[in-house]
Design a protein around this motif. Structure first.
Motif, mmCIF file in Angstrom:
data_model
loop_
_atom_site.group_PDB
_atom_site.id
_atom_site.type_symbol
_atom_site.label_atom_id
_atom_site.label_comp_id
_atom_site.label_asym_id
_atom_site.label_seq_id
_atom_site.Cartn_x
_atom_site.Cartn_y
_atom_site.Cartn_z
ATOM 1 N N ARG A 35 11.306 0.561 2.183
ATOM 2 C CA ARG A 35 10.094 1.302 1.827
ATOM 3 C C ARG A 35 10.072 1.405 0.320
ATOM 4 O O ARG A 35 10.926 2.088 -0.261
ATOM 5 N N HIS A 83 0.820 -1.220 0.000
ATOM 6 C CA HIS A 83 0.000 0.000 0.000
ATOM 7 C C HIS A 83 0.851 1.265 0.000
ATOM 8 O O HIS A 83 2.002 1.247 0.421
ATOM 9 N N VAL A 84 0.235 2.324 -0.473
ATOM 10 C CA VAL A 84 0.924 3.602 -0.508
ATOM 11 C C VAL A 84 0.154 4.592 0.361
ATOM 12 O O VAL A 84 -0.993 4.915 0.079
ATOM 13 N N GLY A 85 0.798 5.019 1.438
ATOM 14 C CA GLY A 85 0.119 5.946 2.346
ATOM 15 C C GLY A 85 0.657 7.353 2.253
ATOM 16 O O GLY A 85 -0.056 8.318 2.514
ATOM 17 N N GLY A 120 8.150 8.017 2.422
ATOM 18 C CA GLY A 120 9.006 7.244 3.307
ATOM 19 C C GLY A 120 8.711 7.328 4.786
ATOM 20 O O GLY A 120 9.532 6.931 5.603
ATOM 21 N N VAL A 121 7.542 7.811 5.160
ATOM 22 C CA VAL A 121 7.271 7.995 6.582
ATOM 23 C C VAL A 121 6.324 6.950 7.158
ATOM 24 O O VAL A 121 6.485 6.505 8.286
ATOM 25 N N CYS A 122 5.332 6.515 6.375
ATOM 26 C CA CYS A 122 4.239 5.747 6.985
ATOM 27 C C CYS A 122 4.472 4.241 7.067
ATOM 28 O O CYS A 122 3.845 3.559 7.859
ATOM 29 N N GLY A 123 5.321 3.713 6.227
ATOM 30 C CA GLY A 123 5.623 2.284 6.290
ATOM 31 C C GLY A 123 4.621 1.373 5.607
ATOM 32 O O GLY A 123 4.814 0.147 5.588
ATOM 33 N N ALA A 124 3.547 1.919 5.039
ATOM 34 C CA ALA A 124 2.517 1.068 4.425
ATOM 35 C C ALA A 124 3.064 0.308 3.216
ATOM 36 O O ALA A 124 2.528 -0.726 2.832
ATOM 37 N N CYS A 125 4.130 0.820 2.615
ATOM 38 C CA CYS A 125 4.650 0.241 1.368
ATOM 39 C C CYS A 125 5.803 -0.722 1.618
ATOM 40 O O CYS A 125 6.501 -1.093 0.682
ATOM 41 N N GLU A 158 4.014 8.154 0.202
ATOM 42 C CA GLU A 158 4.978 8.344 -0.887
ATOM 43 C C GLU A 158 6.174 9.180 -0.483
ATOM 44 O O GLU A 158 6.866 9.713 -1.327
ATOM 45 N N CYS A 170 8.332 2.931 -1.652
ATOM 46 C CA CYS A 170 8.105 4.244 -2.259
ATOM 47 C C CYS A 170 9.404 5.037 -2.360
ATOM 48 O O CYS A 170 9.471 6.037 -3.063
HETATM 49 S S1 FES Z 1 4.166 5.033 1.224
HETATM 50 FE FE1 FES Z 1 4.549 5.753 3.195
HETATM 51 S S2 FES Z 1 6.525 4.968 3.559
HETATM 52 FE FE2 FES Z 1 6.186 4.466 1.521
#
Ligand code: FES
Ligand code: FES
Lengths: 797, 161
Positions: free
Chosen positions: B61, B40-42, B46-51, B44, B63
């Motif tokens: 990450r 997933h992309v939360g 590098g902060v959220c970790g969804a990817c 783009e 993204c």
């Molecule tokens: S989309 Fe959030 S860290 Fe990659």
């Protein structure tokens, strides 16, 4: 956790053997999500789909002099560049007002700005291309000429004569004002031993759903139908609004809502860029996808809670609270959101202040003003954190002034558990709350006295820990009183259709939606319990206006209380129908039969008579063998809305235990407790996790989250690195306990729990910080409680 | 614009040959070109970790990595880890504990949790919280996730002994 049953003597459908009500069951839809096999709107593709990127204003307030899109149109892969004026050919503007909020005004808002932009981030053009990357490239070569206008940013001066009026036709920047005066406020203050006053400041924050807002709109020109795939909390509302502004019948619009990556009220609104996406699909006669990127989310997802509230409390030496008074000011951006309006939060603050307490003397003024900032509107626990922080902050101030323990002053003023039904100072009607039982339970869970002793011992060692308590009331199960009475076509009733399929399994179609709260699970648990069918045999369908009954969706803590009751009632009808035909087949009477364990059984001894599967087989495939005159109806639909009480109020209390580093200003959360009364618990684990998630959102508001604007209306921290949200490393363990006072308005007895965590968390933290800082004589009434705020209060910087 | 570049890599055990633009990030490559939408992309950025995905055994990450940088590597996504059964116990613990609500953070969370559990047999709660503190979850309040990871660690540890 313990659950006390309030009415053990009343047996209902839910007390049937093998009932799933009150049991922790794993949610049926989790496997898909854990394997990465969910279907979120951002995952969707359609043949010939174009991707839209919105070119957004860099200015908070400016005239659009001209747009030159010629170069962008020449970029290979670009399908169209559409301006506001062009789009207005297919979609009409809207005005976000409701008639029951007297005097609320707003200006017509367009899907894409036409002559003027009113906040940094408002769209001025749409670029549709074969890929998002191409659309972004093309957006860079669109030339827009602006003439910058003065931006209105500070809500405190928004009403000054010297401040420009954002929408001149409205006369001033006041969107809404409500005044309330109950009891004898002046006399009460005059008769008080102490009067305490404080200015409470709440940072503007936003939802940060992990999946940004996403839409795929697909106009089928041959069918003349628009299918909207959207992560929304209210599909039927989207259907209605899209149809209205595109000049279509509701039946020409289908809204489908699959998996949703977080909502929290962010996705209960309809945004201009979403409207634009629907319109672009119609204009271009092809599917168009819009997925906000994170910067756009920060600039355009609704913001919330930008309030400054002056509060006053009067108190007697014995702890009696004599009166509350508030003067609340809130800024909502340039438009009142549509269709729910942006005045609801301030209205709610007026409603909720002082809510847990007996005092009847209450005066309030709330003013809602326009600004050149992003729109502000309802977010999880609308108004609750503001009202709770002001009320509980004032109560703590009063307690400190008269030298009384914060728990003791609450005990002396909270409405008695046997004092219901009654009304709040603002006239809200309470059916049954449990403040004292909840407080007692909280005290036991946290071992309050031991914690106080520990605090005192540590203080001697210069370790500054604090305990903060916050009682609250919570609005749930809203009826038409929220929106319908004001003219909004937002359904407050919900419907569920239940049917027995040919193999004895059950399909339910419900108008409530799933965004992770567990709507599917609770529906299946209720229907399975009533029908005596095991959970694996129940399938729930939601989020599709073509295939579910008409209803409100999931917001304002209404899924379990309203949708759950509709499921219960529908299942009861189906059960009766099944037993009628089973009685005919088995030459028995319906009263002698029951359904349990996927079979028709004897009511008396539970002995199995016939598998449901076998009954279904006969009904569907061999109806010729049924006795004459029998016409089985294996599908039943019921709708429900509360009528007696416009809202089912719930209550709860939270406590925070934390440590303040007085050198750095950092706050370390050590522990957090919540006791909540949401009536019947359908799935205790889901309730607890809803509450924990809500608490953490409240903790974010308390300590980290703030949309920071400069004086020109520029949002300066519109990214996840600069806008802080709680992470696992900073969050404490949260203990959740329950008191159970079912609402008697429904058979199910469920009230909502979705707002509870967020409602009281910030107030508990703020009170705990002030408790920790008491030796320094510092009082802080501002959130987020950043190190800077704390060190400033301590006089260190 | 620069011309597409051809890359070859191993994705979830299958060889993939593709033409990608040099600016395409790995997350978009997996999602859009390979239709592996579990990643997933939360944010783009590098902060959220969804990817979060695994590249040559290390979590990254996706993204923040370009698809061209993945040339010659072995990439594993949530679909791969699910199909191989590598995280079946962790997923079961998440389900039993309701450690996900909307589920959007979950693929990244599982990736990060599995990474920790491969490195350390008995991480305590603080260590789990710390290791997962690059992964946003906006729904759960984290505690259920920590519980589920802790339970899995305990069960796996027990098996080893
Ligand atoms: S989309 Fe959030 S860290 Fe990659
Ligand atoms: S479950 Fe929704 S973000 Fe984690």
């Amino acid at each position: 956790m313990t659950i006390a049953s309030a009415n053990p003597e009343i047996l209902s459908e839910l007390d049937r053997p093998n009932s799933y009500i009150g049991k922790t069951m794993p949610r049926p839809n989790l496997e898909r999500l854990m394997q990465g096999r969910g279907l979120y709107v951002s995952d969707m593709e359609a043949p010939r789909m174009g991707q839209v990127v919105f070119l957004r204003s860099p200015h908070a307030h400016a005239k659009i002099i001209g747009i030159d899109a010629a170069a962008a149109r020449r970029v290979p892969g670009v399908i169209a560049v559409v301006t506001g004026k062009e789009l207005a050919e297919v979609i009409t503007p809207w005005v976000g007002v409701l008639s029951h909020l007297k005097g609320l005004k707003s200006a017509p808002q367009h899907a894409i700005a036409i002559d003027r932009v009113c906040w940094q981030g408002e769209a001025v053009a749409a670029i549709v291309a074969t890929s998002r990357a191409v659309a972004e490239d093309a957006a860079e070569v669109v030339r827009v000429e602006y003439e910058e206008l003065e931006a209105v940013t500070d809500m405190r001066t928004a009403l000054d004569p010297a401040t420009p009026v954002i929408h001149p036709a409205l006369g001033d920047n006041l969107a809404f004002e409500r005044n309330h005066d109950a009891g004898e406020v002046d006399a009460a203050f005059a008769g008080s031993d102490e009067v305490m006053e404080a200015d409470f400041i709440f940072g503007r924050h936003t939802g940060v759903t992990l999946e940004p807002r996403s839409v795929v709109a697909d106009w089928n020109a041959a069918e003349e139908r628009l299918t909207i795939y959207q992560g929304t909390q209210a599909p039927h509302m989207v259907q209605n609004i899209a149809a209205l502004h595109l000049g279509l019948q509701e039946q020409q619009v289908r809204v489908v809502c699959k998996d949703v990556g977080g909502s929290f009220g962010i996705k209960v609104h309809i945004y201009a860029d979403e409207m634009a996406t629907y319109a672009l699909s119609k204009l271009l006669r092809r599917p168009v996808k819009f997925v906000a990127d994170r910067v756009e989310s920060f600039n355009t997802d609704i913001h919330a809670r930008d309030h400054r509230c002056k509060g006053r409390i009067g108190v007697k030496r014995d702890g009696t609270i004599t009166a509350f008074e508030i003067d609340d000011l809130t800024g909502i951006g340039p438009y009142s959101m549509y269709p729910r309006t942006s005045a609801i939060e301030a209205n709610q603050v007026v409603n909720l202040v002082g809510g847990p307490y007996v005092t009847k003397n209450y005066r309030a003024r709330a003013r809602v003003v326009f600004q050149n900032k992003n729109v502000m509107c309802q977010y999880r626990a609308v108004g609750h954190p503001i009202a709770c922080s002001v009320t509980e902050g004032l109560v703590d101030l009063a307690a400190a002034k008269i030298g009384m323990d914060p728990v003791e002053i609450r005990r002396r003023n909270l409405i008695a558990d046997d004092g219901y039904p009654c009304a709040s100072p603002s006239g809200l009607r309470f059916e049954l709350l449990s403040h004292h039982a909840a407080m007692n339970k909280l005290m036991a869970m946290m071992d309050y006295d031991a914690l106080r002793a520990e605090q005192a011992a540590l203080r001697a060692k210069k370790v500054h820990r604090g305990i903060g308590i916050a009682s609250f009331i919570e609005v749930t199960n809203p009826s038409a009183a929220f929106y319908g009475v004001g003219g909004a076509r937002i359904s407050s009733q919900d419907g569920v259709a239940v049917r027995l399929d040919a193999q004895g399994s059950v399909i339910c179609q419900t108008s409530i939606t799933e965004q992770g709260q567990g709507s599917e699970s609770l529906t299946a648990q209720i229907v399975g319990s009533v029908l005596g069918v095991s959970m694996e045999r129940v399938r729930v369908i939601s989020g599709d206006t073509d295939n579910t009954p008409y209803g409100g969706g999931t917001w304002a803590s209404r899924g379990a209380g309203i949708g759950g009751e509709a499921a219960l009632q529908a299942a009861k009808i189906l059960r009766r129908n099944i037993l009628n035909v089973a009685a005919a087949v088995l030459q028995s009477s319906p009263a002698e039969l029951d359904i349990a364990g996927n079979a028709i059984v004897n009511a008396s001894d539970g002995a199995p008579r016939m598998e449901l599967r076998e009954l279904a087989r006969i009904i569907y495939f061999r109806p010729d063998t049924l006795p004459p005159g029998i016409r089985p109806e294996l599908m039943a639909t019921r709708h429900f809305v509360p009528r007696e009480y416009p809202f089912a109020f719930t209550n709860g209390v939270q406590a925070s235990w934390l440590e303040v580093d007085t050198d750095t200003g950092f706050v370390k959360l050590l522990r957090h407790w919540v006791v909540e009364d949401c009536g019947t618990l359908i799935n205790p684990q889901l309730v607890d996790e809803q509450i924990r998630g809500g608490v953490v959102q409240g903790l974010g508001a308390a300590l980290f989250e703030k949309c920071i604007y400069d004086e020109r209306g520029q949002l300066t921290n519109a990214n996840m690195a600069d806008y802080l949200v709680p992470m696992s490393g900073e969050m404490p363990d949260i203990d959740v306990g329950h008191v159970v006072s079912p609402t008697s308005e429904t058979e199910l007895g469920a009230k909502g729990a979705g707002e509870a965590g967020t409602a009281g968390a910030a107030a508990a933290v703020a009170n705990a910080v002030n408790d920790a800082l008491r030796p320094f004589g510092a009082v802080i009434t501002e959130i987020p409680l950043t190190p800077q705020v704390i060190l400033t209060a301590l006089g260190r910087i | 614009m620069t011309a597409p570049v051809s890359i070859s890599l191993d994705v979830n055990g299958e060889r993939v040959d593709a033409l990608v633009l040099p600016r395409l990030n790995l997350a978009d490559f997996l999602r859009e070109q390979l239709q592996l939408t579990g990643t997933h992309v939360g944010c783009e950025h590098g902060v959220c970790g969804a990817c979060t995905v695994r590249v040559n055994g290390e979590i990254v990450r996706s993204c923040l990595m370009l698809a061209v940088q993945a040339h010659g590597t072995a990439v594993e996504t949530i679909e791969g880890l699910s199909d191989s059964g590598e995280v079946a116990d962790l997923q079961a613990a998440f389900r039993d504990r309701n450690a996900l609500q909307c589920g959007f953070c979950t693929p990244g969370m599982l990736m990060a949790a599995q990474d920790l559990l491969k490195q350390e047999a008995r991480p305590d709660r603080d260590r789990i919280r710390e290791h997962l503190s690059g992964n946003y979850c906006r729904c759960t309040g984290y505690q259920a996730i920590i519980d589920a990871v802790e339970t899995t660690a305990r069960v796996r540890g027990g098996r080893r002994v």
